[in-house]
Design an enzyme around this catalytic site. Sequence first.
Site, PDB file in Angstrom:
ATOM      1  N   ASP A 179       0.834  -1.038  -0.013  1.00 58.67           N
ATOM      2  CA  ASP A 179       0.070   0.121  -0.065  1.00 58.67           C
ATOM      3  C   ASP A 179       0.876   1.255  -0.028  1.00 58.67           C
ATOM      4  O   ASP A 179       1.315   1.499   0.877  1.00 58.67           O
ATOM      5  CB  ASP A 179      -0.801  -0.043   1.226  1.00 58.67           C
ATOM      6  CG  ASP A 179      -1.764   1.302   1.324  1.00 58.67           C
ATOM      7  OD1 ASP A 179      -1.506   2.102   0.642  1.00 58.67           O
ATOM      8  OD2 ASP A 179      -3.086   0.860   1.587  1.00 58.67           O
ATOM      9  N   LYS A 204      -6.617  10.080  -1.393  1.00 58.81           N
ATOM     10  CA  LYS A 204      -5.606  10.642  -0.630  1.00 58.81           C
ATOM     11  C   LYS A 204      -4.494  11.597  -1.477  1.00 58.81           C
ATOM     12  O   LYS A 204      -5.241  12.369  -2.248  1.00 58.81           O
ATOM     13  CB  LYS A 204      -4.723   9.753   0.189  1.00 58.81           C
ATOM     14  CG  LYS A 204      -5.336   8.803   0.918  1.00 58.81           C
ATOM     15  CD  LYS A 204      -6.377   9.137   2.058  1.00 58.81           C
ATOM     16  CE  LYS A 204      -6.929   7.747   2.737  1.00 58.81           C
ATOM     17  NZ  LYS A 204      -8.583   8.153   3.122  1.00 58.81           N
TER      18      LYS A 204
HETATM   19  C1  PLP Z   1      -3.028   3.606   3.906  1.00 53.09           C
HETATM   20  C2  PLP Z   1      -4.626   3.617   3.480  1.00 53.09           C
HETATM   21  N1  PLP Z   1      -4.943   2.725   2.710  1.00 53.09           N
HETATM   22  C3  PLP Z   1      -6.023   2.509   2.270  1.00 53.09           C
HETATM   23  C4  PLP Z   1      -7.192   3.366   3.029  1.00 53.09           C
HETATM   24  C5  PLP Z   1      -8.855   3.118   2.754  1.00 53.09           C
HETATM   25  O1  PLP Z   1      -9.056   3.929   1.682  1.00 53.09           O
HETATM   26  P1  PLP Z   1     -10.460   4.420   1.316  1.00 53.09           P
HETATM   27  O2  PLP Z   1     -10.796   5.057   2.493  1.00 53.09           O
HETATM   28  O3  PLP Z   1     -10.242   5.111   0.112  1.00 53.09           O
HETATM   29  O4  PLP Z   1     -11.614   3.437   1.144  1.00 53.09           O
HETATM   30  C6  PLP Z   1      -6.940   4.318   3.976  1.00 53.09           C
HETATM   31  C7  PLP Z   1      -7.874   5.260   4.366  1.00 53.09           C
HETATM   32  O5  PLP Z   1      -7.583   6.160   5.240  1.00 53.09           O
HETATM   33  C8  PLP Z   1      -5.398   4.493   4.108  1.00 53.09           C
HETATM   34  O6  PLP Z   1      -5.130   5.441   4.831  1.00 53.09           O
END
Ligand code: PLP
Length: 388
Positions: A179, A204
């Site tokens: 990620d 983000k």
């Molecule tokens: C590092 C990280 N990965 C995945 C996600 C999940 O993303 P989403 O809120 O777009 O579903 C988040 C959400 O804050 C995150 O901070």
Amino acid sequence: MFNKKKKENPGFSTRAIHVGQQPDPETGAVSAPIYPTSTYVQQGIGEHKGYEYSRVSNPTRTRVEENLAALEGGIGARVFSSGMAAINAITTMLQAGDHVVCGNDLYGGVPRLFNQVLSTFGLEFTYVDTTDARSVERAIEKNTRMVYVETPTNPLMSITDVATVSRICRKRKVDLVVDNTFMSPYFQQPLALGADLVVHSTTKFLNGHSDGLGGVVICTREDQMEKLAFIQKAAGAILSPFECWLILRGVKTLAVRMEQHDRNGRKIADFLARHKRIPKVFYPGLPDHPQHELAQQQMSGFGSMITFETGSLSNAKKMLKRVRVCSLGESLGGVETLISHPATMTHAALGEKGRRAIGITDGMVRISVGIEDVKDIIDDLDQALAAI
Ligand SMILES: Cc1ncc(COP(=O)(O)O)c(C=O)c1O
């Protein structure tokens, strides 16, 4: 758009601004058209222009998928309706009985999905400290198919050595998923370090303006591309044409935004590290960060995600009540500074025991430093911290 055979190798911002961003062939419009259509007229049975139904594919989506694949250096990408939908889509590559080794400090929504939804379908998850590559290797079993890490982690900002873990994964024939949400492809390129898949919450930094949710998986193999296209079509958690366009708009300024996030992030981390009421700051750019050297090797910037300890829940509450330039809210990666309280917000789902096990305290505050004038952010934090 760029000719690979001629070895054209455009830089990051050129790719961000031009790949999938070609002018509309019909009108010359410089901004990509948004195709808000559910279906496409066919010329005859089985005769069409490559598009049949928008759950399957959409021209605005094709553009953003090409663009994000070019930024991460993958062979292609698939976008989904949120970061969580993208992560869920990755797990559909697994089967009941398969095992995943995961980092123990992930965005709270990820263990919620893994433990409360997917484990009931027979997938098994083990959480380890992935900053120690040996603990990843030890956790790999006969039925392990995937290692899943965030680096830096959320919210403790720990760094996993992607190249070392990817070598372990390759040896054991396990896919490594990274990620890359916190760094964006501008500061970190996990595929070049050996990862098999990269995932982002595009909500983000990639979107960057806090105005749309989304998720993307960037692939290194055709079988991954095919499986994820099938999941888009079969499960339907696709990204709307408008939200695809918001990402196309956002990535055009990714490089300049990330540079400014990083400049501000370093200054805020220094300010917090010197503040007498803050006992600890978690930021990979600080020399006392346990993986500062690794961060320098594997990332080309430190970004703007910082976590700091205020000492107690009551201190965190008092300071968060007083912020004015910083906005109290979940999420990160937007142009505006967002400040949050992991224990009650992003990581509430872990429960107190789960948080304690990995070191998330009630006094911790996480800040996503925006691109405002840094003096105003510092003044704001200073006056808010005077409350504790
Ligand atoms: C590092 C990280 N990965 C995945 C996600 C999940 O993303 P989403 O809120 O777009 O579903 C988040 C959400 O804050 C995150 O901070």
